[in-house]
Design a protein around this motif. Sequence first.
Motif, PDB file in Angstrom:
ATOM      1  N   UNK A   1     -13.916   1.360 -10.153  1.00 44.59           N
ATOM      2  CA  UNK A   1     -12.586   0.753 -10.066  1.00 44.59           C
ATOM      3  C   UNK A   1     -11.608   1.411 -11.020  1.00 44.59           C
ATOM      4  N   UNK A   2     -10.416   1.662 -10.517  1.00 45.91           N
ATOM      5  CA  UNK A   2      -9.358   2.311 -11.281  1.00 45.91           C
ATOM      6  C   UNK A   2      -8.049   1.879 -10.649  1.00 45.91           C
ATOM      7  N   UNK A   3      -7.331   0.960 -11.294  1.00 49.39           N
ATOM      8  CA  UNK A   3      -6.120   0.387 -10.707  1.00 49.39           C
ATOM      9  C   UNK A   3      -5.100   1.458 -10.345  1.00 49.39           C
ATOM     10  N   UNK A   4      -4.962   2.456 -11.191  1.00 50.51           N
ATOM     11  CA  UNK A   4      -4.014   3.535 -10.908  1.00 50.51           C
ATOM     12  C   UNK A   4      -4.427   4.287  -9.644  1.00 50.51           C
ATOM     13  N   UNK A   5      -5.722   4.402  -9.423  1.00 50.42           N
ATOM     14  CA  UNK A   5      -6.221   5.065  -8.221  1.00 50.42           C
ATOM     15  C   UNK A   5      -5.771   4.345  -6.968  1.00 50.42           C
ATOM     16  N   UNK A   6      -5.852   3.023  -6.974  1.00 51.56           N
ATOM     17  CA  UNK A   6      -5.404   2.256  -5.812  1.00 51.56           C
ATOM     18  C   UNK A   6      -3.912   2.434  -5.607  1.00 51.56           C
ATOM     19  N   UNK A   7      -3.145   2.453  -6.668  1.00 48.50           N
ATOM     20  CA  UNK A   7      -1.700   2.660  -6.521  1.00 48.50           C
ATOM     21  C   UNK A   7      -1.405   4.038  -5.941  1.00 48.50           C
ATOM     22  N   UNK A   8      -2.168   5.012  -6.325  1.00 41.33           N
ATOM     23  CA  UNK A   8      -1.964   6.364  -5.771  1.00 41.33           C
ATOM     24  C   UNK A   8      -2.296   6.414  -4.297  1.00 41.33           C
TER      25      UNK A   8
END
Length: 71
Positions: free
Chosen positions: A28-35
């Motif tokens: 999980x990586x919140x910034x990854x989902x935003x990207x």
Amino acid sequence: MRSRPPPGVPQDAAGYALRALELLETHWYATGLERVREVRRALGPWEHEQYVRDLDDRLYAWGAVVSAVAR
């Protein structure tokens, strides 16, 4: 004015975004989902293509997961 990308580029972008969502399931990586969401917004002109609809389906499922975790 922006020119259209070469054929296959939108499909490649959607494919990479789907792969990123798969990786986010275990790392999980919140910034990854935003990207991934940014990529989806850029794919707006191809929203009726199957590869974008597949990405939408996966993002919709992710939205439900994120909402459930946020509660």
